[in-house]
Design a protein around this motif. Structure first.
Motif, PDB file in Angstrom:
ATOM      1  N   CYS A   1      36.868  39.746  45.645  1.00 26.60           N
ATOM      2  CA  CYS A   1      38.300  40.353  45.353  1.00 26.60           C
ATOM      3  C   CYS A   1      39.190  40.427  46.494  1.00 26.60           C
ATOM      4  O   CYS A   1      38.710  41.171  47.398  1.00 26.60           O
ATOM      5  CB  CYS A   1      37.941  41.667  44.700  1.00 26.60           C
ATOM      6  SG  CYS A   1      39.394  42.458  44.146  1.00 26.60           S
TER       7      CYS A   1
ATOM      8  N   HIS B   1      39.836  45.317  47.587  1.00 28.62           N
ATOM      9  CA  HIS B   1      39.393  46.348  48.384  1.00 28.62           C
ATOM     10  C   HIS B   1      37.954  45.741  48.798  1.00 28.62           C
ATOM     11  O   HIS B   1      36.842  46.490  48.810  1.00 28.62           O
ATOM     12  CB  HIS B   1      39.027  47.744  47.617  1.00 28.62           C
ATOM     13  CG  HIS B   1      40.327  48.084  46.925  1.00 28.62           C
ATOM     14  ND1 HIS B   1      40.497  47.810  45.430  1.00 28.62           N
ATOM     15  CD2 HIS B   1      41.445  48.495  47.342  1.00 28.62           C
ATOM     16  CE1 HIS B   1      41.785  48.201  45.187  1.00 28.62           C
ATOM     17  NE2 HIS B   1      42.218  48.585  46.320  1.00 28.62           N
ATOM     18  N   GLY B   2      37.631  44.472  48.749  1.00 28.79           N
ATOM     19  CA  GLY B   2      36.366  43.825  49.158  1.00 28.79           C
ATOM     20  C   GLY B   2      35.195  44.004  48.228  1.00 28.79           C
ATOM     21  O   GLY B   2      34.080  43.884  48.480  1.00 28.79           O
TER      22      GLY B   2
HETATM   23  S1  FES Z   1      40.330  45.528  42.720  1.00 32.60           S
HETATM   24 FE1  FES Z   1      38.732  44.389  43.169  1.00 32.60          FE
HETATM   25  S2  FES Z   1      37.802  45.627  44.638  1.00 32.60           S
HETATM   26 FE2  FES Z   1      39.444  46.921  44.153  1.00 32.60          FE
END
Ligand code: FES
Lengths: 177, 462
Positions: free
Chosen positions: A125, A128-129
């Motif tokens: 993603c 935020h990793g």
């Molecule tokens: S939206 Fe995927 S890690 Fe925050």
């Protein structure tokens, strides 16, 4: 002078009170009558029920066994003025000859679009990793639960995906109890 | 008497302008209320600027999920002055948010919210949140892929509200998914609902200024006592008050004009935020990023430990709003001078530092993997083929998205340029195979040979 008089007359007092209550009541009624359709427009998304529809995303031969590909399809009830916003994407994997899995592209953390990294065999993603293993389970980062999946079936050699709402992660999801 | 005069007199007689409006303009205000008092009015002028430029934009904008993006492209690249118009509206929003913040800090530091101005503070709190809501919905109206995905992120945030989360998320998106109704909703909120509420609250806010008078600049040791304050204030005004117009108002007018000129300047020099990709939820190669004024909130959510996240997303705002609303009731008398209220000043400094650092971190976004990083093996020459293999694995397996080596790669995980100095091969192996909360366990995804190459490569980093 005149005013003073009317004020003290009890008959008029009760009449005025009645008229006042009546006007308040009617005003309230009018307000409610108008509010209902407006509230209806506001709440419409909760009232309409969108059935799952099957969308073909390509014939089965296009998907080699073991491959994971991005497929695009239209959501359940596209309006004429939806344009490109009616599109949805999912990660479709062919596990075996007749077994397909479709993962939602929405991260379960805050909904950002996850990418499949084929070499690493991970969904990642950008926000935020958050990282998921190839089976969609959480590998690292903040996502509270595994990637959601869409229904898939094969009909007449066509792979079809069942439309579904954008998965919303709730308060209690992933809370260890 | 000239004709003009006659017309003016007629108008004044029929409307009562000089009887009602002029006294309000000339109402006495405490002396010494100088530059510190210009921020509220500058916020108001920014709001007017937003209304005016918003009307301008609405002449060109198509509020439909289908064509909004094209109309934005048209505004930005073809419409006469369209780009500057968008720019003014964007920087106007930024200015309004900054000025709301400064105005609020000024009011808090000088304790102007104390008796009898509690309702001014409360209506101000509503205006603060309405301003933020306007900023956010405005960003969504820039209906590109950022707008689409930001609305998904917002829906997910609402989804964390217990019990009604999913319903709220659906209400925000206008349905189960992004679609035709989504943009209509944001448009309605941004253009009708929120501005109407702002007009309402601004009217109330200003009315309260007339009713209770602006707070006098505080003086250490001069305490607010609800029993005597109003009389003292009236007497003080009678003794030394100066008319608002023109004695005090010129500063407001001057400062606001400068602010607006600065906004126009930024709009011309920097221009509006560029449009990203079209609003197509199936384009997934995008990393949604909010406009700067939402970044601190975004950063805060990114930094929260996942276990507490749901609680903070839900209770955080509630506690914050309640704290702001009860403030004038738990402290509505006594000292107003910041010199005698060091904790209040300290609190403000803390909040400003916190928001500033969140903004800084949010801009750097260390939690975001860097997908654009170029393979290390491309820019560095390795003599040993084993090292070269390790380096290319380091990229291919996604390590480099989060770990940096010699200036290449992300900063989500620790930098590994010198990892070989402190970690021995066995430690590296264990970490790679088992992972951690922040890192996937690569055990199942690497062959033995690959693992060895990777470990050899990392151990060589000294
Ligand atoms: S939206 Fe995927 S890690 Fe925050």
């Amino acid at each position: 002078m005149n005013q003073e008089k009317t004020k003290t007359e009890p008959e008029n007092d009760s009449r005025r009170e009645f008229m006042m209550n009546m006007s308040l009541g009617l005003g309230g009624l009018a307000a409610i009558a108008v509010s209902i359709p407006v509230a209806g427009a506001l709440l419409a998304p909760l009232l309409e029920d969108k059935p799952e529809v099957w969308r073909a995303v390509g014939s089965a031969e296009n998907f080699p066994i073991g491959s994971t590909q991005l497929v695009k399809f239209e959501n359940a009830d596209p309006k004429a003025w939806a344009g490109t916003t009616a599109h949805t994407a999912a990660w479709l994997r062919r596990e075996s000859t007749d077994k397909f899995i479709a993962f939602s592209a929405n991260c379960t953390h805050l909904g950002c679009p996850v990418r499949w990294e084929a070499e690493a065999k991970l969904f990642m993603c950008p926000c935020h990793g958050g990282v998921y293993y190839h089976d969609g389970s959480v590998a690292a980062g903040p996502p509270p639960i595994a990637l959601r999946q869409y229904a898939v079936r094969v009909a007449d050699g066509q792979v079809q995906i069942g439309t579904a709402p954008i998965p919303i992660t709730n308060f209690s999801d992933g809370q260890k109890t | 008497m000239s004709l003009l005069r006659k017309i003016a007199n007629w108008f004044d007689d029929r409307t009562g302008f000089s009887e009602t409006i002029l006294p309000v303009m000339r109402h006495p205000v405490p002396p010494g209320a100088k530059w510190a008092y210009v921020f509220g009015s500058a916020t108001l002028f920014c709001f007017v600027l937003q209304v005016v430029t918003g009307v301008g934009l609405s002449l060109l904008y198509q509020p439909s999920s289908d064509s909004a993006f094209q109309s934005l492209q048209f505004i930005t690249s073809q419409a006469a002055f369209g780009k500057v118009l968008r720019g003014i509206h964007f920087f106007g929003a930024s200015g309004m948010i900054i000025l709301v913040g400064i105005h609020m800090i000024r009011v808090y530091i000088t304790a102007s919210y104390k008796y009898p101005r509690e309702m001014s503070w409360i209506s101000g709190v509503f205006l603060l949140f309405l301003t933020i809501a306007m900023g956010f919905t405005g960003q969504l109206l820039r209906w590109d892929s950022n707008g689409v995905w930001s609305s998904v992120v917002a829906a997910q945030n609402l989804g964390r509200v217990p019990l009604i989360g999913t319903a709220l998320a659906r209400l925000l998106l206008g349905g189960d998914t992004i679609g035709a109704q989504s943009l209509s909703r944001f448009f309605s909120f941004h253009v009708f609902l929120f501005p109407a509420l702002i007009f309402l609250f601004v009217g109330f806010h200003l009315y309260l200024v007339i009713r209770n008078g602006i707070s006098e600049p505080p003086k250490a040791g001069r305490l607010v006592d609800p029993k005597t304050y109003r009389k003292w204030y009236d007497d003080m005004l009678k003794r030394e008050g100066v008319p608002f117009w023109p004695n005090a108002a010129w500063r407001d007018a001057l400062f606001s004009s400068l602010v607006i000129l600065a906004i126009v300047g930024f709009a011309i020099l920097i221009g509006p935020p560029p449009l990203t990709q079209p609003p197509d939820p199936s384009i997934i190669n995008t990393s949604p990023e909010p406009d700067w004024y939402m970044l601190p909130i975004f950063a805060l959510f990114a930094l929260l430990p996942p276990a507490t996240e749901s609680y903070l997303i839900f209770f955080g705002p509630i506690v914050g709003v309640l704290a702001l609303l009860v403030l004038p009731f738990i402290s509505n008398r006594g000292e107003r001078s910041p010199i005698r209220r060091p904790w209040a000043v300290f609190g403000v400094v803390c909040v400003v530092v916190a928001v500033g650092s969140l903004l800084y971190i949010g801009n750097r976004a260390p939690w975001s993997p860097q997908f654009e990083t170029k393979p290390l093996a491309q820019s560095v020459r390795f003599r040993d083929p084993k090292l070269e293999r390790g380096a290319s694995l380091f990229y291919k397996k996604g390590c480099q998205y989060c770990h940096r080596i010699d200036g290449h790669g992300g900063i989500t995980g620790p930098e590994l340029s010198r990892i070989g100095r402190t970690w021995n091969p066995d430690q590296l192996k264990v970490q790679i195979v088992n992972g951690s909360d922040e890192m996937p366990a690569y055990g199942g995804m690497l062959t033995k040979a690959e693992l060895n190459d990777l470990v050899t490569f990392l151990s060589s980093r000294k």
